[in-house]
Design an enzyme around this catalytic site. Structure first.
Site, PDB file in Angstrom:
ATOM      1  N   HIS A 218      -0.282  82.312  -2.884  1.00  0.00           N
ATOM      2  CA  HIS A 218       1.000  83.030  -2.831  1.00  0.00           C
ATOM      3  C   HIS A 218       1.053  84.200  -3.813  1.00  0.00           C
ATOM      4  CE1 HIS A 218       2.265  80.031  -0.131  1.00  0.00           C
ATOM      5  NE2 HIS A 218       2.767  79.179  -0.982  1.00  0.00           N
TER       6      HIS A 218
ATOM      7  N   ASP B  44       6.158  66.658   9.140  1.00  0.00           N
ATOM      8  CA  ASP B  44       7.299  67.219   8.409  1.00  0.00           C
ATOM      9  C   ASP B  44       7.378  68.738   8.546  1.00  0.00           C
ATOM     10  OD1 ASP B  44       9.543  66.683   6.587  1.00  0.00           O
ATOM     11  OD2 ASP B  44       8.381  67.854   5.152  1.00  0.00           O
TER      12      ASP B  44
ATOM     13  N   ALA C  44       6.286  70.591  11.047  1.00  0.00           N
ATOM     14  CA  ALA C  44       6.753  70.888  12.407  1.00  0.00           C
ATOM     15  C   ALA C  44       8.252  70.643  12.524  1.00  0.00           C
ATOM     16  CB  ALA C  44       5.993  70.043  13.420  1.00  0.00           C
ATOM     17  N   ARG C  45       8.727  69.557  11.931  1.00  0.00           N
ATOM     18  CA  ARG C  45      10.140  69.190  12.044  1.00  0.00           C
ATOM     19  C   ARG C  45      11.036  70.165  11.293  1.00  0.00           C
ATOM     20  NH1 ARG C  45      14.023  66.049   9.348  1.00  0.00           N
ATOM     21  NH2 ARG C  45      12.629  65.861   7.546  1.00  0.00           N
TER      22      ARG C  45
ATOM     23  N   GLY D 116      -0.167  67.859  14.943  1.00  0.00           N
ATOM     24  CA  GLY D 116       0.748  67.437  13.888  1.00  0.00           C
ATOM     25  C   GLY D 116       2.176  67.724  14.302  1.00  0.00           C
TER      26      GLY D 116
END
Length: 482
Positions: free
Chosen positions: A240, A21, A23-24, A17
């Site tokens: 979370h 998004d 990763a970017r 991947g």
């Protein structure tokens, strides 16, 4: 550049991947910041892997643009960025096919740490894991990083764990929750277990209640399809908020060791009592100008964009002390914080109207990471003993200056922990399953009752019923500020 960190061992990191998004926005900029700070050895390599047909030059240009967009200008040194880009490679792979795997196998080196980041949907985890072994790309020392969601319920979480276990040992699996990489979350353990000031008071005898809030100002936006299948309970509470609850409530581990820490977290989850329906509030943001239902396909959706609940932990330390959890979209303020409200003194020697109140420790995860402790003092000046509450504030950016500004992002810290082989801040399989075992009956209960979420105004603090949840206990939420 002066390095303040110890470099990790040489590694090959494959990002499945690698054009996505996450990763970017996070992974690649975070890796560059670790390189900028001198933590990445010269022999390190990063390999992007995705379905897109892209040559190496195009991928390097993609990464350069991502770093330029998401890294501060102060750190975008052109020479260092060029050096970082030289460590990048790319291979087009078909996660469910055969294309690209032989090429990837030929790129991997012996004698270095091998890590594989599954920055893809969980439906591809099994396919990628199977091919890593079939093509002999991953050895017995390799590590895999998997992103949430870790299942949709207990059944799917067990199936996902079983799928990964067919190809990797538990010691090789790093289930990443970026909240655990936040500086303040780790400081919570330092404050509790590194000081004599708080730990003797960290129990039901001295703590009145604890609030954990993760509020977002954004709506579901482009994530509507995914979010409507999960809701706030699955998307935020099960992972979370559960992790923050565990770190706040757990017993001191015998040492700061991955299994010692995670064993104590698991004990907290298993000690959670079932939540009664009257102790849960679900909400959905709605107004004339903006509505959750506009952002999702199902216009009759009963999915919650807000949830608040009162939780009890059945053990000696916390018997009778409630934990109030709250999370929501389109809230008044973007904030993640833990508030420890201590009990009032057992007897006041002052007049009742002096304004004296209980001490309160607030641990801020975002924004403006830091802590403050509210204490009662005498108001300066003549006129008798008038008491006021004042905060002893430690905002990291103010207290630590430039060092605080350079605190690593959660993703960069966690990725480096993967390379080091340190699983302390990652979830274990039994921990994930225990969290779902507690969460599932809550969700199944409101679905069986066909409970409708309470409407709340976008930009507010949530439904009125969430305020009542505390008011009926003669308590109140810490105020959200615009």
């Amino acid at each position: 550049m002066v390095s303040r960190v110890i470099p990790v061992d040489p590694f090959d990191l494959v990002i499945f991947g690698g054009t996505g998004d996450l990763a970017r926005r996070k992974i690649l900029p975070g890796l560059y910041r670790r390189f900028w700070d001198g933590q990445m050895p010269p022999e390190a390599r990063i390999i992007g892997a995705a379905r897109s047909e892209m040559d190496e030059a195009s991928y390097r240009a993609f990464v350069r643009d991502a770093v330029t967009e998401f890294v501060s200008k102060r750190k975008c040194d052109s020479e260092l960025l060029d050096q970082f880009i030289e460590r990048l490679s790319y291979v087009a792979v078909d996660a469910r096919g055969e294309d690209g795997w032989e090429q990837l196998a030929g790129m991997m080196r012996d004698g270095v740490v091998k890590a594989y980041y599954f920055s893809v949907g969980p439906s591809l985890f099994g396919d990628i894991a199977e091919r890593l072994h079939r093509f002999k790309i991953a050895d017995d020392d390799a590590r895999i990083v998997v992103e949430k969601p870790f299942g949709h319920n207990l059944e799917t979480a067990r199936a996902l764990n079983a799928t990964l276990a067919r190809h990797f040992d538990e010691t090789q699996i790093y289930r990443i929750d970026h909240y655990l990489g936040k500086e303040t979350v780790q400081n919570l353990m330092a404050v509790r277990f590194g000081n004599m000031l708080f730990e003797p008071l960290w129990n039901a005898q001295y703590v009145d209640h604890i609030q954990i809030t993760v509020a977002e100002t954004v709506g579901v936006g482009g994530r509507g399809d995914y979010y409507d299948r999960s809701g706030a309970m699955r998307d935020m509470v099960q992972n979370h908020l559960m992790q923050l609850l565990c770190l706040t409530a757990m017993e001191p581990p015998s040492k700061f060791d991955p299994d010692a820490v995670r064993d104590e977290k698991l004990k907290v989850i298993r000690a959670l009592e079932p939540v009664e329906p009257h102790d849960i509030v679900r909400g959905q943001y709605r107004s004339k100008d903006e509505s959750y239902l506009v952002d999702v396909e199902n216009k009759d959706s009963l999915t919650e964009s807000f949830v608040a609940m009162k939780v009890h932990i059945a053990n000696w330390r916390w018997n009778g002390t409630p934990f109030y959890l709250r999370t929501g979209k389109r809230m008044k303020e973007r904030v993640s914080e833990i508030v420890v409200r201590f009990k009032e003194p057992p007897h006041s020697i002052f007049e009742e109207d002096t304004g004296q109140s209980a001490n309160e420790l607030t641990i801020r995860l975002q924004p403006n990471e830091g802590m403050d402790l509210t204490v009662t003092i005498k108001e300066p000046g003549p006129g008798g003993m008038r008491l006021i509450d004042v905060p002893l504030d430690m905002t990291f950016a103010e207290a630590l200056g430039e060092e605080a500004a350079d605190v690593p992002d959660a993703y960069e810290r966690l990725i480096m922990d993967v390379i080091r082989g340190n699983q302390t801040l990652f979830m274990r399989g039994d921990e994930v399953e225990a969290a779902w075992a507690w969460t599932d009956p809550i969700i199944n209960g409101w679905e069986a009752r066909e409970d409708k979420p309470k409407p709340y105004e976008p930009g507010s603090t949530g439904p009125e019923e969430a305020l009542i949840l505390l008011h009926k206990d003669e308590r109140r939420w810490r105020e959200l500020r615009a």
